[in-house]
Enzyme design. Structure first.
Site, mmCIF file in Angstrom:
data_model
loop_
_atom_site.group_PDB
_atom_site.id
_atom_site.type_symbol
_atom_site.label_atom_id
_atom_site.label_comp_id
_atom_site.label_asym_id
_atom_site.label_seq_id
_atom_site.Cartn_x
_atom_site.Cartn_y
_atom_site.Cartn_z
ATOM 1 N N ARG A 1 2.724 10.214 8.628
ATOM 2 C CA ARG A 1 3.890 11.105 8.711
ATOM 3 C C ARG A 1 3.496 12.570 8.761
ATOM 4 O O ARG A 1 4.218 13.397 9.287
ATOM 5 C CB ARG A 1 4.811 10.859 7.506
ATOM 6 C CG ARG A 1 5.496 9.507 7.509
ATOM 7 C CD ARG A 1 6.543 9.459 6.403
ATOM 8 N NE ARG A 1 7.251 8.176 6.388
ATOM 9 C CZ ARG A 1 6.884 7.123 5.669
ATOM 10 N NH1 ARG A 1 5.808 7.208 4.907
ATOM 11 N NH2 ARG A 1 7.588 6.007 5.704
ATOM 12 N N LYS B 1 6.687 -7.330 2.301
ATOM 13 C CA LYS B 1 7.507 -8.478 1.887
ATOM 14 C C LYS B 1 8.989 -8.241 2.090
ATOM 15 O O LYS B 1 9.737 -9.161 2.436
ATOM 16 C CB LYS B 1 7.225 -8.875 0.444
ATOM 17 C CG LYS B 1 7.572 -7.847 -0.637
ATOM 18 C CD LYS B 1 6.382 -7.006 -0.987
ATOM 19 C CE LYS B 1 6.650 -6.034 -2.098
ATOM 20 N NZ LYS B 1 5.464 -5.197 -2.379
ATOM 21 N N GLU C 1 -0.381 -12.606 4.958
ATOM 22 C CA GLU C 1 -0.933 -13.109 3.699
ATOM 23 C C GLU C 1 -0.755 -12.114 2.559
ATOM 24 O O GLU C 1 -0.481 -12.488 1.417
ATOM 25 C CB GLU C 1 -2.419 -13.428 3.874
ATOM 26 C CG GLU C 1 -3.098 -14.005 2.637
ATOM 27 C CD GLU C 1 -2.586 -15.391 2.281
ATOM 28 O OE1 GLU C 1 -1.926 -15.525 1.225
ATOM 29 O OE2 GLU C 1 -2.827 -16.321 3.058
ATOM 30 N N ASP D 1 11.573 -7.267 -5.864
ATOM 31 C CA ASP D 1 10.264 -7.512 -5.275
ATOM 32 C C ASP D 1 9.919 -8.999 -5.335
ATOM 33 O O ASP D 1 9.506 -9.600 -4.338
ATOM 34 C CB ASP D 1 9.215 -6.688 -6.013
ATOM 35 C CG ASP D 1 7.794 -6.975 -5.546
ATOM 36 O OD1 ASP D 1 7.387 -6.397 -4.531
ATOM 37 O OD2 ASP D 1 7.104 -7.786 -6.198
ATOM 38 N N LYS E 1 9.455 -12.067 -2.252
ATOM 39 C CA LYS E 1 8.301 -12.965 -2.167
ATOM 40 C C LYS E 1 8.729 -14.423 -2.286
ATOM 41 O O LYS E 1 8.172 -15.301 -1.599
ATOM 42 C CB LYS E 1 7.298 -12.596 -3.255
ATOM 43 C CG LYS E 1 6.699 -11.204 -3.064
ATOM 44 C CD LYS E 1 5.884 -10.752 -4.255
ATOM 45 C CE LYS E 1 5.328 -9.351 -4.048
ATOM 46 N NZ LYS E 1 4.618 -8.828 -5.235
#
Length: 441
Positions: free
Chosen positions: A55, A113, A137, A209, A213
């Site tokens: 950025r 994720k 992964e 979070d 997952k």
């Protein structure tokens, strides 16, 4: 004479573009540059860094200035870029860039994720239609190899359950509360001082979070598209030191678990349940020993039985390790003309409503210390078909508490029971309701 691709003269290099140069991105860039010789041997062709999208160009990042650009879209569509590594974070911008890369025929490696939990289907379809790879992964449990065993090693087996500790921040907090007796606010502050918690820890402590997952794990394990919106979620912000004390008395600890499993619906057909919540875990269960910021995932399959994966679930180096594993796989596929596993969604199982899920419960009640309280409480459980496994009284007088542990019951039955208990004159407050997982009962 040899047929080794590493000995083939003039092998075309595999070009890599990295989006983001934060903790993980910087480590990925370092590995690509420092380990070029080894990577070439493993891949069968040189792996060359084409550019890094950032950025801000105003400060020194320790890499040649000509590698840096603020134009990510131009970088990912360059003809000499074969693999795009997305390490920006967030959803909207990464979705646009990853989709553009896939549509341009570039393989993509991501650790995002949140993006995958929302848009795996869309991105997988783009990868499929353009015959490129989408690897992720690092999106679940950092350096711990979980995705590849589910998609490859267990591809011939039937996975019934995946349960794990997949968020290091919450595991650090709960472990510290268990070990020191400190309360949640104090331990969260300590996690922030040590760098385990973000300035805004909401995504971690409220389970967002872990829910992202869980959606990824459920999608892969059960060959069904599961999004973060399909995951039932509770966080740890209401866990108290008293809950940990009660858990110890039951020979348990408390962990934030991500649980994904096959369950049987009323029609006898398989459904998928994906959920995240703090739960009591017996001390003899392997997940109870996972402490600090470490992660662990237990997979239960019909033929393979129980498998446990344990290690560092976050951090620059561990996450970069998982990212680079994917980069090497994608690069090998480019060199050899192959592809990695496609999205498997053939099962198309329904999502089981949380109200139908069966588990055991721990209920902590503040009660009036007088005769008849226990029988009144027990009657409310019995009326709704919730069988009591154990009851223990703690304290006396105004601080009298009843701790009730149940046998397996549906979430709906337990919720109805708690609502009824709240209305009892002898119950001052229902202070905690937690699930008990990993018990043989």
């Amino acid at each position: 004479m040899t047929n080794s691709t590493t000995d083939a003269p003039g092998q075309r290099p595999v070009g890599v573009a990295v989006l983001g140069h934060g903790t993980v991105g910087a480590e990925v860039v370092r590995i690509i540059r420092d380990d070029a010789s080894d990577l070439r041997e493993r891949i069968g062709a040189p792996l060359e860094l084409r550019g890094i999208a950032v950025r801000d160009l105003s400060y020194d990042r320790g890499v040649p200035a000509e590698l840096l650009t603020t134009d990510a879209e131009a970088l990912i569509t360059r003809d000499d870029v074969d693999i795009v590594v997305e390490l920006i974070g967030g959803i909207d911008l990464p979705r646009t860039l990853v989709r553009a890369a896939l549509d341009a025929g570039k393989s993509v490696v991501t650790a995002n994720k949140a993006l995958l939990a929302a848009y795996t289907g869309e991105l997988a379809e783009s990868a499929e239609s353009h015959n490129v790879d989408l690897y992720f992964e690092a999106a679940v449990a950092g350096a711990i190899p979980v995705i590849r065993p589910l998609t490859q090693s267990l591809a011939g087996d039937r996975v019934d359950r995946v349960v794990g500790i997949v968020n290091g921040t919450t595991n650090f907090i709960l472990s510290a509360m268990d070990e020191t007796g400190a309360d949640y606010a104090e331990t969260l502050a300590e996690a922030g001082r040590l760098g385990y918690a973000e300035a805004d820890p909401t995504a971690d402590v409220e389970g967002f979070d872990a829910a992202a997952k869980a959606a990824i794990l459920a999608s892969i394990a059960f060959h069904t598209r599961v999004t973060a919106n399909d995951v039932y979620r509770e966080g740890i912000s209401n866990i108290t030191a008293a809950d940990l004390t009660s858990a110890r008395a039951l020979n348990c600890t408390i962990k934030l678990l991500a649980l994904c499993e096959r369950v049987t619906g009323p029609d006898g057909k398989d459904r998928v349940s994906a959920r995240v919540y703090p739960a009591l875990v017996p001390r003899e269960h392997p997940l109870s020993t996972v402490s600090g910021a470490f992660n662990a995932v237990v997979v239960e399959a019909q033929s393979a039985g129980r498998l446990m994966f344990y290690g560092q679930g976050a951090g620059g180096a561990p996450t970069a390790s998982a990212v680079m594993g994917d980069v090497v796989m994608a690069a090998r596929n480019r060199v050899q003309g192959g592809r990695g596993p496609r999205e498997s969604r053939y099962a198309k199982l329904e999502i089981a409503p949380m109200s139908d899920i069966m588990t055991r419960y721990y209920v902590n009640l503040q009660v009036a210390d007088r005769a008849g309280v226990l029988s009144a409480v027990a009657a409310e459980f019995a009326t709704r078909g919730v069988s009591i496994s154990a009851v223990r009284q703690e304290g006396a007088g105004e601080s009298a508490r009843l701790v009730v542990v149940t046998h397996r019951a549906t979430d709906r039955a337990l919720a109805d029971t708690v609502a009824a208990l709240d209305k009892l004159e002898s119950v001052i407050a229902v202070t905690s309701v937690l699930r008990l997982e990993g018990s043989a009962e």
